[in-house]
Motif scaffolding. Sequence first.
Motif, PDB file in Angstrom:
ATOM      1  N   CYS A 177       0.587  -1.117  -0.115  1.00 48.18           N
ATOM      2  CA  CYS A 177       0.198   0.131  -0.226  1.00 48.18           C
ATOM      3  C   CYS A 177       0.472   1.447  -0.154  1.00 48.18           C
ATOM      4  N   ARG A 178       0.847   2.388  -0.242  1.00 50.15           N
ATOM      5  CA  ARG A 178       1.226   3.242  -0.622  1.00 50.15           C
ATOM      6  C   ARG A 178       1.305   4.723   0.326  1.00 50.15           C
ATOM      7  N   HIS A 179       0.135   4.054   1.328  1.00 51.41           N
ATOM      8  CA  HIS A 179      -0.313   4.519   2.581  1.00 51.41           C
ATOM      9  C   HIS A 179       1.093   4.185   3.725  1.00 51.41           C
ATOM     10  N   ARG A 191       2.153   0.928   3.570  1.00 52.00           N
ATOM     11  CA  ARG A 191       3.175  -0.441   2.944  1.00 52.00           C
ATOM     12  C   ARG A 191       2.211  -1.556   3.144  1.00 52.00           C
ATOM     13  N   TYR A 226      -8.632   0.527  -3.836  1.00 57.98           N
ATOM     14  CA  TYR A 226      -7.808   1.169  -5.058  1.00 57.98           C
ATOM     15  C   TYR A 226      -8.213   0.530  -6.351  1.00 57.98           C
ATOM     16  N   ARG A 230      -4.371   3.313  -9.363  1.00 54.07           N
ATOM     17  CA  ARG A 230      -4.386   4.597  -8.604  1.00 54.07           C
ATOM     18  C   ARG A 230      -5.428   4.112  -7.222  1.00 54.07           C
ATOM     19  N   TYR A 265      -2.839  11.746  -1.599  1.00 46.98           N
ATOM     20  CA  TYR A 265      -2.480   9.965  -1.247  1.00 46.98           C
ATOM     21  C   TYR A 265      -3.234   9.882  -2.768  1.00 46.98           C
ATOM     22  N   THR A 299      -0.578   9.369  -5.733  1.00 48.81           N
ATOM     23  CA  THR A 299      -1.102   7.627  -6.908  1.00 48.81           C
ATOM     24  C   THR A 299      -1.820   8.071  -8.477  1.00 48.81           C
ATOM     25  N   LEU A 347       0.158   2.255  -7.976  1.00 51.93           N
ATOM     26  CA  LEU A 347       0.643   0.752  -8.204  1.00 51.93           C
ATOM     27  C   LEU A 347       1.144   0.146  -9.444  1.00 51.93           C
TER      28      LEU A 347
END
Length: 116
Positions: A40-42, A44, A67, A73, A92, A96, A101
Amino acid sequence: MSEEIEVGPRAELGAGVVRGAGRYAVGNADGELFVVTRRCRHLRADLANGSIDDEGCLVCPWHGATYDVATGRMRRGPQGVFAKVPGLDAGYRLLTRVVPLGRGTVNEREGNVVVR
Ligand code: FES
């Protein structure tokens, strides 16, 4: 050329299932298989432990960010206490758009799913 990873039988990847395969989260959103990188882009979290919501989005297991599995995105930012942080959701989602991702490719071979 990227490495090919066997995921398992296609029959075990029914609607709503998500599982890990190497660096990827592989799942079935509304009957379509998808492959995205699994962090996860937040913070992980492992998205291979996520779920699929009613809109076919991948839901992070830690704080509920969602996502779009086609684009990678973020559609909805982190929830819970994070949802109260001004600008975090928009930040966020913007991140993205620039760094979505990663997406892999999925194929079916003799009843088994493989990704790369
Ligand atoms: S780690 Fe995914 S939403 Fe927080």
